[in-house]
Scaffold this motif. Structure first.
Motif, PDB file in Angstrom:
ATOM      1  N   MET A  68      65.409  32.013  22.834  1.00 36.68           N
ATOM      2  CA  MET A  68      64.189  32.617  23.325  1.00 36.68           C
ATOM      3  C   MET A  68      63.324  33.136  22.177  1.00 36.68           C
ATOM      4  N   LEU A  69      63.965  33.770  21.223  1.00 32.68           N
ATOM      5  CA  LEU A  69      63.244  34.298  20.071  1.00 32.68           C
ATOM      6  C   LEU A  69      62.661  33.158  19.235  1.00 32.68           C
ATOM      7  N   LEU A  70      63.398  32.063  19.155  1.00 36.65           N
ATOM      8  CA  LEU A  70      62.924  30.905  18.395  1.00 36.65           C
ATOM      9  C   LEU A  70      61.650  30.315  19.017  1.00 36.65           C
ATOM     10  N   VAL A  71      61.602  30.267  20.340  1.00 32.73           N
ATOM     11  CA  VAL A  71      60.412  29.763  21.036  1.00 32.73           C
ATOM     12  C   VAL A  71      59.227  30.692  20.794  1.00 32.73           C
ATOM     13  N   LEU A  72      59.460  31.982  20.837  1.00 32.77           N
ATOM     14  CA  LEU A  72      58.401  32.957  20.603  1.00 32.77           C
ATOM     15  C   LEU A  72      57.849  32.842  19.183  1.00 32.77           C
ATOM     16  N   ILE A  73      58.695  32.633  18.207  1.00 38.02           N
ATOM     17  CA  ILE A  73      58.259  32.455  16.813  1.00 38.02           C
ATOM     18  C   ILE A  73      57.427  31.182  16.679  1.00 38.02           C
TER      19      ILE A  73
END
Length: 132
Positions: free
Chosen positions: A1-6
């Motif tokens: 999820m954090l990777l998508v946000l970045i």
């Protein structure tokens, strides 16, 4: 999820970074279109009112002023911060006589973010050419 946000954040910042120079170019183009229209309007006003009309660029002001006669102020336009009048210009004003003809021909040279642009005022009826 954090990777998508970045990934979304990086792509959004790239889009914003690519739009800023394009918007500056559009703002400069709008200024030169408005300048050309103001010059034509000043010429028509000099003929219509039977008085001289002067479009003047001042060293200490980022823009130009239109004066009717020698003592009647017209209006002031500001230039975008990315545009400045070069010292190599052989004109600092466009002066229309009461019959609508130009008093002094010459060239206004402007520094912009994309290079130099010129506004050439021709002798006689005051035809104006804005370079691209």
């Amino acid at each position: 999820m954090l990777l998508v946000l970045i990934a979304v954040g990086i792509s959004a910042s790239l889009v914003v970074a690519s739009v800023v120079p394009l918007e500056k170019k559009r703002e400069e183009d709008r200024f030169f279109v408005l300048l050309e229209q103001d010059i034509h309007y000043a010429q028509s006003q000099s003929y219509l009112l039977g008085t001289s009309v002067v479009l003047t660029f001042r060293d200490h002001k980022p823009g130009y002023e239109i004066m009717y006669g020698l003592s009647h102020p017209g209006y002031i336009r500001t230039m975008p911060k990315s545009i400045s009048l070069n010292a190599s210009s052989n004109l600092s004003e466009v002066y229309f006589m009461p019959n609508g003809s130009i008093r002094q021909p010459g060239t206004l040279r402007f520094s912009t973010s994309s290079g130099e642009r010129t506004v050439t005022v021709h002798l006689g009826k005051g035809r104006v050419v804005v370079s691209k």
